[in-house]
Design an enzyme around this catalytic site. Structure first.
Site, PDB file in Angstrom:
ATOM      1  N   VAL A  87       0.879  -1.167   0.000  1.00 48.07           N
ATOM      2  CA  VAL A  87       0.000   0.000   0.000  1.00 48.07           C
ATOM      3  C   VAL A  87       0.916   1.216   0.000  1.00 48.07           C
ATOM      4  O   VAL A  87       1.808   1.309   0.852  1.00 48.07           O
ATOM      5  CB  VAL A  87      -0.922   0.021   1.233  1.00 48.07           C
ATOM      6  CG1 VAL A  87      -1.739   1.301   1.280  1.00 48.07           C
ATOM      7  CG2 VAL A  87      -1.847  -1.195   1.230  1.00 48.07           C
ATOM      8  N   GLY A 128       0.875   4.316   0.982  1.00 48.53           N
ATOM      9  CA  GLY A 128       1.021   5.172   2.153  1.00 48.53           C
ATOM     10  C   GLY A 128       1.642   4.506   3.361  1.00 48.53           C
ATOM     11  O   GLY A 128       2.060   5.186   4.307  1.00 48.53           O
ATOM     12  N   SER A 129       1.716   3.205   3.358  1.00 51.83           N
ATOM     13  CA  SER A 129       2.232   2.453   4.506  1.00 51.83           C
ATOM     14  C   SER A 129       3.715   2.701   4.724  1.00 51.83           C
ATOM     15  O   SER A 129       4.520   2.545   3.807  1.00 51.83           O
ATOM     16  CB  SER A 129       1.973   0.960   4.282  1.00 51.83           C
ATOM     17  OG  SER A 129       2.838   0.159   5.057  1.00 51.83           O
ATOM     18  N   ALA A 130       4.084   3.070   5.940  1.00 52.36           N
ATOM     19  CA  ALA A 130       5.503   3.285   6.261  1.00 52.36           C
ATOM     20  C   ALA A 130       6.334   2.022   6.057  1.00 52.36           C
ATOM     21  O   ALA A 130       7.416   2.082   5.454  1.00 52.36           O
ATOM     22  CB  ALA A 130       5.645   3.815   7.683  1.00 52.36           C
ATOM     23  N   ARG A 151       6.936   1.599   2.437  1.00 55.70           N
ATOM     24  CA  ARG A 151       7.877   2.594   1.933  1.00 55.70           C
ATOM     25  C   ARG A 151       9.322   2.225   2.284  1.00 55.70           C
ATOM     26  O   ARG A 151      10.247   2.513   1.533  1.00 55.70           O
ATOM     27  CB  ARG A 151       7.514   3.977   2.469  1.00 55.70           C
ATOM     28  CG  ARG A 151       6.281   4.556   1.811  1.00 55.70           C
ATOM     29  CD  ARG A 151       5.993   5.974   2.272  1.00 55.70           C
ATOM     30  NE  ARG A 151       5.110   6.016   3.416  1.00 55.70           N
ATOM     31  CZ  ARG A 151       5.386   6.610   4.564  1.00 55.70           C
ATOM     32  NH1 ARG A 151       6.559   7.205   4.761  1.00 55.70           N
ATOM     33  NH2 ARG A 151       4.498   6.629   5.542  1.00 55.70           N
TER      34      ARG A 151
END
Length: 215
Positions: free
Chosen positions: A7, A9-11, A14
């Site tokens: 996903v 936006g998931s840290a 990322r």
């Protein structure tokens, strides 16, 4: 080419993207629609019974938990790379910082902020204090060091920058800690492909937070 179920936006997702970029590894990106429960479908549960993101599938191996994924990527595709040093003492420091990220810093942030975003809970001052205490520890770790685990960029920095950048979406003033601020700007300017791998996802995370808090 490994498959990465993720996903934007998931840290943790990322962190994997940052590592792949730093290692020049191409990933076959597979977006997981959490809103419509794709992570709970049988085919996904077969890959990852914990139904979390990210999940990496590579040559028959399915592995999840971002910190396990990023160290695996170095070990398989770039063994000996300074991002995850082979020297036992240097690697131990990197591992400690990774465990600090998942077990303390990102965990305390999650416990404080996500109930507000996804559950409509009020801000909890005690949980905010726990986040600030974790940031104070991180500031201490950074004293006298350019990066999280010494003077070279490592996967610890890539994991931690994904976590700490997420604080931008909250009311946590992490830049008041001088070593953290210095480190943050250093990693943003030196991590390969930072904006593409982390910056875009951070924008998506901020948009999600804003939309959830408006409800």
């Amino acid at each position: 080419m490994p498959d990465l179920y993720y996903v934007p936006g998931s840290a943790p997702c990322r962190a994997v993207l940052l590592t792949a970029r730093a290692l020049n590894i191409n990933l076959n990106l597979k977006l997981v629609d959490l809103h419509h429960g794709e992570h709970l479908k049988p085919e996904y549960l077969k890959l990852n019974p914990q139904h979390t993101v990210p999940t990496l599938v590579d040559d028959g191996l399915s592995i999840w938990e971002s910190r396990a994924i990023i160290t695996y990527l170095v070990n398989k595709y770039a063994k000996g790379n300074s991002l995850y040093p082979e020297d036992p003492k240097a690697r131990a420091v990197v591992d400690q910082r990774l465990y600090f990220d998942i077990g303390t810093l990102y965990q305390k942030f999650s416990e404080y902020f996500y109930p507000q975003v996804f559950g409509g809970a009020p801000a909890d001052k005690e949980k905010l204090t726990a986040v600030e205490n974790a940031l104070k520890l991180f500031d201490t770790f950074l004293e006298g060091h350019k990066y999280a685990a010494g003077n070279n960029l490592t996967v610890a920095d890539l994991s931690l920058i994904a976590s700490v950048s997420s604080f931008e979406a909250s009311d946590i003033n992490f830049l008041k800690y001088p070593n953290v601020k210095r480190w943050y700007e250093t990693v943003k300017s030196t991590a390969p492909g930072y904006e593409e791998a982390n910056g875009k996802g951070l924008i998506a995370f901020k948009e999600l937070v804003n939309n959830m808090l408006k409800k």
